[in-house]
Write a protein that holds these residues in place. Structure first.
Motif: not given
Length: 407
Positions: A94, A121-122, A134, A138, A157
């Protein structure tokens, strides 16, 4: 002897006074400032004219806070799950970004507060290189910097919008962002190196299904709303980040350790069985490193998790706030227990009658976000905007319902 400062809700500052007003952007090296704003926003290396240049903020001498209009030539992430990972997986699991939104918050007096977006941010599962958009995986956290403190005020989220409500919400005279301050909090002026501060803060987190939060679902104030008292500690330290054996230079760091329960003495954690540790730096902002800790009687396999964290090459020896922190709260040093394969420490809490309760605490997880990579220059402000949070959500932090742009 370690000096300890109480975070007074009357003063809400340690050290020199802070002049109210919006944060001014400035080009400066990472040394000198003790403003919490500088520990929350990521930096960029700059040339003699103050413009961004290639470089790692952990290494360059001339740098400043990122500002709107900058194009950033690096990203920083945690380290890959395995040191054998190559290609996209070697970029980390991430990435972190921390920058001021163009909109600002305001309170009932018209005072403006910078709003800082902290994005984790994944990449989508199965696409380890697909950072930058996004999406549902995330996490976006919103922080506000006021004249006397900074606080986590909200988040968005996993399909939810979250407000972190403080004592100001119980006061009908308060409006806008002041209803959410002094919750998950940081001192506006960071203490001198080696010094510990602490404070008690009431908070409550409410989840909403949409950014457009109705007055019926969330009135402007509620004097009867129940809040939970928390106790939070911090210490300014120097810390070496990175992989074991290849750590960075010592980096000026604010270590923040909150506990969600408060003891009856008012100066120690209550029956908290877990805690998160946050490391903030001027170079990379909020957050540069994150840890999870668990008490020996937590409702999970603490030792198994601690051993897993210990074997991670990116989980180097953690820092702490060792010593007699308050009259009823003692923290032991972190021990690198090679035989057991864990990082651990002892915490002793004394009640009003003088009875002491001692527990072992173990680091059960860690993400070190100092895996810096050079990339083509990009606009961080395009990665997460007010529209991603939702304009109606942002208006919760406005005293007059509009969103003033930063000048």
């Amino acid at each position: 002897m370690t000096k300890v400062f109480v975070f007074s809700l009357a003063a809400l500052a340690i050290g020199s006074a802070i002049v109210p007003g919006a944060v001014s952007f400035r080009a400066e090296a990472a040394t000198g400032s003790t403003d919490i704003y500088d520990y929350m926003v990521m930096n960029v290396c700059v040339g003699s004219d103050g413009s961004p240049i290639k470089g790692n903020p952990l290494e360059c001498s001339q740098q400043r806070d990122v500002r709107p209009g900058d194009r950033i030539p690096y990203v920083h992430a945690d380290f890959p799950a395995s040191p054998k990972d190559t290609g996209c997986k070697a970029l980390g699991m991430s990435r972190r970004y921390a920058f001021p939104l163009k909109a600002q918050g305001s309170d009932e007096a018209g005072q403006t507060y910078p709003l800082i977006a902290a994005l984790t941010d994944y990449p989508p599962a199965g696409a380890p290189c697909d950072f930058g958009t996004f999406d549902a995986r995330d996490t976006a956290t919103l922080l506000a910097v006021g004249p006397k403190s900074a606080s986590l005020v909200g988040a968005h989220h996993h399909g939810g919008w979250f407000l972190t409500i403080g004592a100001g919400y119980q006061d009908p005279r308060k409006a806008g962002v002041s209803r959410f301050m002094n919750t998950w909090s940081f001192p506006r002026t960071v203490p001198a190196k080696g010094q510990i501060g602490w404070g008690v803060f009431k908070r409550r987190t409410e989840r909403f299904a949409a950014a457009n939060i109705s007055r019926q679902a969330f009135p402007a104030s509620n004097a009867a709303l129940g809040l939970t008292p928390t106790i939070q500690f911090w210490k300014r330290i120097e810390f070496k980040y990175g992989l074991k054996g290849t750590e960075t230079r010592p980096v000026d760091t604010l270590l923040h350790i909150p506990f969600t329960k408060l003891a009856a003495t008012g100066d120690a954690p209550g029956e908290s069985r877990g805690s998160e540790h946050f490391y903030l730096t001027k170079e990379l902002g909020y957050v540069t490193r994150w840890e999870s800790w668990a008490r020996d009687d937590a409702n999970k396999d603490v030792i198994a998790l601690a051993r897993k964290a210990y074997t991670s090459p990116s989980c180097s020896m953690p820092a702490t706030i060792a010593g007699q922190v308050t009259p009823h709260f003692w923290v032991g040093p972190v021990i690198d227990d090679v035989a057991a394969g864990v990082y651990r420490q002892q915490i002793v809490i004394k009640d009003r009658a003088g009875k002491k309760t001692s527990h072992g605490w173990y680091m059960t997880g860690c993400h070190d976000f100092t895996n810096v990579s050079a990339v083509a220059p990009y606009d961080p402000f395009a990665k997460l905007t007010e529209d991603d949070f939702g304009q109606d959500f942002i208006r919760q932090f406005q005293s007059n319902g509009r969103v003033p742009a930063r000048k």
